[in-house]
Write an enzyme that holds these catalytic residues in place. Structure first.
Site, short mmCIF file in Angstrom:
data_model
loop_
_atom_site.label_atom_id
_atom_site.label_comp_id
_atom_site.label_asym_id
_atom_site.label_seq_id
_atom_site.Cartn_x
_atom_site.Cartn_y
_atom_site.Cartn_z
N ASN A 13 6.35 -28.80 -13.32
CA ASN A 13 6.20 -27.38 -13.67
C ASN A 13 6.87 -27.17 -15.03
OD1 ASN A 13 6.24 -24.62 -13.89
ND2 ASN A 13 7.67 -24.27 -12.19
N LYS A 15 6.79 -24.58 -16.88
CA LYS A 15 7.24 -23.19 -17.10
C LYS A 15 6.80 -22.72 -18.50
CE LYS A 15 10.87 -23.99 -13.76
NZ LYS A 15 12.17 -23.66 -13.24
N HIS A 97 6.22 -18.73 -7.05
CA HIS A 97 7.45 -19.32 -7.58
C HIS A 97 8.56 -18.26 -7.62
CE1 HIS A 97 10.33 -21.22 -10.24
NE2 HIS A 97 9.73 -22.36 -9.96
N GLU A 99 10.81 -17.62 -9.68
CA GLU A 99 11.01 -16.91 -10.96
C GLU A 99 10.03 -15.75 -11.07
OE1 GLU A 99 10.77 -20.33 -13.51
OE2 GLU A 99 12.76 -20.96 -12.86
N GLU A 172 12.01 -24.57 -2.30
CA GLU A 172 12.86 -24.50 -3.49
C GLU A 172 13.98 -23.48 -3.28
OE1 GLU A 172 10.65 -25.93 -7.21
OE2 GLU A 172 10.21 -23.82 -6.99
N GLY A 178 17.06 -24.87 -11.71
CA GLY A 178 17.56 -24.81 -13.08
C GLY A 178 19.08 -24.73 -13.17
N SER A 217 16.30 -28.61 -9.46
CA SER A 217 17.14 -29.55 -10.21
C SER A 217 16.91 -31.01 -9.85
CB SER A 217 18.63 -29.19 -10.05
OG SER A 217 18.88 -27.90 -10.57
P1 PGA Z 1 14.15 -27.19 -11.99
O1 PGA Z 1 12.94 -26.23 -11.61
O2 PGA Z 1 13.73 -28.59 -11.63
O3 PGA Z 1 14.35 -27.00 -13.46
O4 PGA Z 1 15.33 -26.76 -11.17
C1 PGA Z 1 12.20 -26.44 -10.45
C2 PGA Z 1 11.18 -25.35 -10.28
O5 PGA Z 1 11.46 -24.22 -10.67
O6 PGA Z 1 10.07 -25.58 -9.77
#
Ligand code: PGA
Length: 268
Positions: A13, A15, A97, A99, A172, A178, A217
């Site tokens: 992903n 982003k 997601h 976010e 998640e 993140g 992460s």
């Molecule tokens: P990250 O993001 O690996 O940077 O923690 C994962 C995600 O948001 O799918």
């Protein structure tokens, strides 16, 4: 539910990173560094880079996904992208997601309609669920995720469509995204089982066959802890998926497990 062999997947992903040109170069490099047919590999670049990435990975076995889709098939929604528009550009789509739940206030209802749009357009949805830190600390992680699955399933329930959705779920935990802080593999495995149980109870046919990924992460050094858990079928990778070496390590580790699982259960 009976146990079945499920495919192993690593989903990148990206982003809000990469221009189309950068995305194309990165996709070529990742496809070359991860060449392995033991697992599925999916790259989800920004919308504007979908075409460039699709061209860059053609013939490599890497598939392309969108990071989002609108919950209506067309209409007066300035700046939005619908599922029919993604035909020919993407075969997967991330839905729900955290976010977007946070920044765009996406509700489970909206997310459910997005699942429906994916299904209508032949896009395989990667449905993201996960609890916030306060919910985990209050012992509400499972309940939170069950509610998210219930809300998102409601658009499809009763339409006889659940089984055709080709669903993948990404667990998640919000506090791990993140942040450099990961869940423990054992805790993520418990959540993956709870997710399949919840899907089964919601009427999803063959819930035992639905792949559940871990996200939050994930790096080449933490991948082993998650994929070692039999209930976890791969990873949704954010930050580390922008680095070729990290992707090479993550895919190599996942492929190792995928081969071992097939050797254990050759008939599937
Ligand atoms: P990250 O993001 O690996 O940077 O923690 C994962 C995600 O948001 O799918």
């Amino acid at each position: 539910m009976t146990t079945v062999a499920r495919p192993v997947l690593v989903v990148a992903n990206w982003k809000m990173h990469t221009t189309p040109l950068e995305a194309s170069d990165l996709a070529v490099a990742i496809a070359a560094a991860t060449s392995d047919d033991a697992i599925g590999r999916v790259i989800c670049p920004p919308f504007v880079a979908l075409a460039a990435v699709a061209a860059a990975v053609a013939g490599t076995g890497v598939e392309v996904g969108a990071q989002n889709v609108h919950d209506r098939p067309f209409g007066a929604h300035t700046g939005e992208i619908s599922a029919p528009m993604l035909r020919g550009l993407a075969s997967w789509c991330i839905v729900g997601h955290s976010e977007r739940r946070r920044d765009q206030a996406e509700t489970d209802d909206v997310i459910g309609r997005k699942l429906e749009r994916c299904l209508e357009s032949g896009l395989r949805p990667i449905l993201c669920v996960g609890e916030r830190l306060a919910e985990r600390e209050a012992g509400l992680a499972e309940v939170t995720v069950r509610d998210q699955l219930k809300g998102a399933s409601s658009a499809l329930t009763g339409k006889g469509e659940l089984g055709q959705a080709g669903l993948v779920v990404a667990y998640e935990p919000v506090w791990a995204i993140g942040t450099g802080r990961t869940a423990r593999g054992v805790d993520a495995a418990v959540m993956a089982e709870a997710i399949r149980d919840a899907l089964d109870a919601l009427g999803w046919p063959d819930a035992a066959a639905i792949p559940v990924l871990y996200g939050g992460s994930v790096t080449s050094s933490t991948m082993a802890e998650f994929i070692a858990e039999p209930s976890i079928d791969g990873a949704l990778v954010g930050g580390a998926s922008l680095k070729v070496d990290e992707m090479a390590g993550i895919v190599a580790r996942a492929a190792l497990t995928a081969r071992a699982r097939v050797a254990q259960d050759p008939v599937g």
